[in-house]
Structure formats: C-alpha cells, structure tokens
Write an enzyme that holds these catalytic residues in place. Structure first.
Site, PDB file in Angstrom:
ATOM      1  N   THR A 138      52.814  -0.090  42.228  1.00  0.00           N
ATOM      2  CA  THR A 138      54.588  -0.168  41.912  1.00  0.00           C
ATOM      3  C   THR A 138      54.028  -1.695  41.032  1.00  0.00           C
ATOM      4  O   THR A 138      53.947  -2.535  41.699  1.00  0.00           O
ATOM      5  CB  THR A 138      55.210  -0.691  42.416  1.00  0.00           C
ATOM      6  OG1 THR A 138      56.019   0.192  43.738  1.00  0.00           O
ATOM      7  CG2 THR A 138      56.760  -0.576  41.830  1.00  0.00           C
ATOM      8  N   LYS A 147      60.580   4.409  39.361  1.00  0.00           N
ATOM      9  CA  LYS A 147      60.230   3.798  40.747  1.00  0.00           C
ATOM     10  C   LYS A 147      61.192   2.493  40.376  1.00  0.00           C
ATOM     11  O   LYS A 147      61.732   2.482  41.407  1.00  0.00           O
ATOM     12  CB  LYS A 147      58.887   2.977  40.918  1.00  0.00           C
ATOM     13  CG  LYS A 147      58.956   2.699  41.935  1.00  0.00           C
ATOM     14  CD  LYS A 147      58.887   3.254  43.245  1.00  0.00           C
ATOM     15  CE  LYS A 147      58.748   2.464  44.343  1.00  0.00           C
ATOM     16  NZ  LYS A 147      57.252   2.199  44.853  1.00  0.00           N
ATOM     17  N   LYS A 166      58.778  -7.905  45.122  1.00  0.00           N
ATOM     18  CA  LYS A 166      58.150  -8.253  44.034  1.00  0.00           C
ATOM     19  C   LYS A 166      58.344  -6.919  43.150  1.00  0.00           C
ATOM     20  O   LYS A 166      58.666  -7.219  41.998  1.00  0.00           O
ATOM     21  CB  LYS A 166      56.204  -7.846  44.212  1.00  0.00           C
ATOM     22  CG  LYS A 166      55.877  -7.595  43.463  1.00  0.00           C
ATOM     23  CD  LYS A 166      55.537  -6.334  43.000  1.00  0.00           C
ATOM     24  CE  LYS A 166      54.856  -5.056  44.180  1.00  0.00           C
ATOM     25  NZ  LYS A 166      54.587  -4.001  43.526  1.00  0.00           N
TER      26      LYS A 166
END
Length: 291
Positions: free
Chosen positions: A97, A172, A240
């Site tokens: 990701t 995502k 993150k």
C-alpha cells in the site's frame, strides 16, 4: 506454473509467498533482513536471494509487499534493484500500500525498461494473508492484469482490475477511509454499550445482522470489549495509509474531515504507546478520555 520472485517477507509477504509455493509456482524470495528469507526457505519449497536484482533475475513475475514508498523504491531501483535484474517483457506486481504518486513513478521507470506493471494492494490483514483470503484491488493494462490474476489466485478471495496504473492504490485508499470511520464508530458503540450496562456481546449478536453490521463488528467487537489489541493491522501502518489518503484527497480536491480527525485519534493512540496495537485500539483512547 510461473517463475516468481517475492520481495518482502513480513507478516503479509511471507504467507503470500508461501501460498504461491504451495500452488506449485517456482518461488525465489528476498528480504532486507536475510534471516527472514532463510527462515521462509526452511519451511517452503523455494529459494532465497541476497538482493532484489538476484531474486528477480530470470523470473516471469516479480511481486513485492514491503513497507512504504521508500521501501518500494529501494527494492525496485538502483544497481541491486529488481528492475536491473528483470528481462524485457517481465511483469512487476506491487502488493504494497503506497501512494499513487510513487506507483506512477515506478510504473513509468518499469515501462522504460520494457517491464509491465500492476499495482495490486491487498485488504484482509495478516489473517487474510495466512488463510489465502485476500481482497486484491488492481491497476494496470488488462493484458498485464490477465497475466497476474492466475498467480495471485493462490492467496486471493477476490481480485479485480479497477482501471489503469494507479487505480488499485486509489481503490485501497477508499478501503482505508471506510475502515477508519467504521472502527471509530464501533469503538464509540462498544464503549457506550459498556457504560450503559449492556452485555456488549449480546448487543452485537442482535445488531450485526441489521444495517449496522460490518466485518469490523463481527471480527473486532469481542477483542475491543476485552481490551486486547495484539493482533491484526497495526496503528503505525494505518497512520501511514491515512496520510497517503489525505495527501491524495488534497491533490484531487476531495474533503475528508472525518478521516483527518480519526488520523489524529490514531496519533493519540501512538502517544499512549499503542503504535503496534491493532487499529481497533481506538476504543482504548475513548476509555482513557472517560477515565
């Protein structure tokens, strides 16, 4: 069966590579800490390499699942990077990701070398990786996705091409925005139930089949109520991911006030020493506020 390199032997990458080996693919693994790659080889059929370049040499498909943008650049670029070892016509599949920016940057660098690219971030956490039940959101050319899909099937519950390069990472981001709101709402609900003197387990048993039901409710309510956060997706990694979401949202002009607020709530959890706790630990912050 394919000749595959897998870069990154973390809690996600190691079981994903394991499923590839079990499916009969010829797998060579790499990890920055070589001991993890060596441990993987002791359990699975396959080999390890000392550099991404060596792992990628002669491989039809190279997959990666590392930590962040810089980690991905590190395994792709440079004299020891995977791109230096990949032949023209090979395919790079990124399960990390990361930002849409680094995805487009590396896809362009790959294209200059005649290497195809599919961004394929995953959802389902460590349990999904271990059980081979990940949801995979992909971006790239249709032909490239068609090459990757039968190999990814070894660890996928669902896999779908969402558009051109970068579309997988954008999807995502949508996933993480949804999860942030769901976990905060569930945290507030479970704390409310406890403060109101209700049996939280009984409450969830009643409402999970209705409009409030979600994966988070079914799989995380019990550990929330028990205050156990030593499993699943870590707060540090969620922050993150949310920073990536918020940065891209600013670029495209999509206001995310709730997501920005929950990101700060996770910052509070980090300050409590919970950076490695599961994301459901948002309830711990609420309990601390009400103490």
């Amino acid at each position: 069966m394919a000749n595959v390199a897998f870069l990154g032997m973390g809690v996600m990458g190691a079981p994903m590579a394991g499923h590839l080996a079990k499916a009969g693919h010829d797998v060579c693994v790499y990890n920055r800490t070589s001991a993890k790659a060596e441990s993987w080889v002791e359990v699975h059929e396959g080999t390890s390499a000392e550099t991404p370049r060596a792992a990628a040499a002669g491989r039809d498909i190279v997959m990666a699942c590392v930590g962040n943008d810089d980690d991905l650049r590190g395994v792709c670029l440079g004299d020891d990077g995977a791109f230096a070892g990949m032949a023209e016509g090979a395919l790079f599949v990124d399960h990390t990701t990361v930002s849409a920016e680094v995805t487009r940057e590396l896809a362009a660098a790959a294209a200059e070398k005649g290497i195809a690219w599919v961004d394929a971030p995953v959802s389902g956490g460590q349990a999904g990786a271990e059980n081979g039940q990940l949801v995979i959101m992909c971006g790239g050319a249709q032909d490239d996705y068609d090459r990757a899909e039968p190999v990814m099937a070894a660890f996928a519950k669902v896999s779908r091409r969402m558009g051109d390069v970068g579309a997988g990472q954008l999807t995502k981001m949508v996933n993480q925005i949804c999860i942030a709101g769901l976990v905060q709402g569930l945290s507030e609900a479970m704390l409310f139930a406890q403060k109101a003197g209700l049996d939280g387990e009984a409450v969830v048993d009643v409402i999970q089949g209705g409009a409030a039901g979600s994966w988070q409710m079914v799989n995380r309510h019990k550990t929330m109520l028990e205050g156990k956060f030593d499993h699943g997706f870590a707060v540090d990694w969620m922050r993150k991911d949310l920073r990536i979401c918020l940065s891209e949202a600013e670029n495209i002009g999509a206001p995310l006030p709730g997501t920005a607020l929950i990101d700060q709530y996770y910052k509070d959890v980090q300050a409590m020493g919970g950076g490695r706790w599961d994301t459901s630990s948002l309830i711990a912050r609420l309990k601390a506020l009400g103490a």
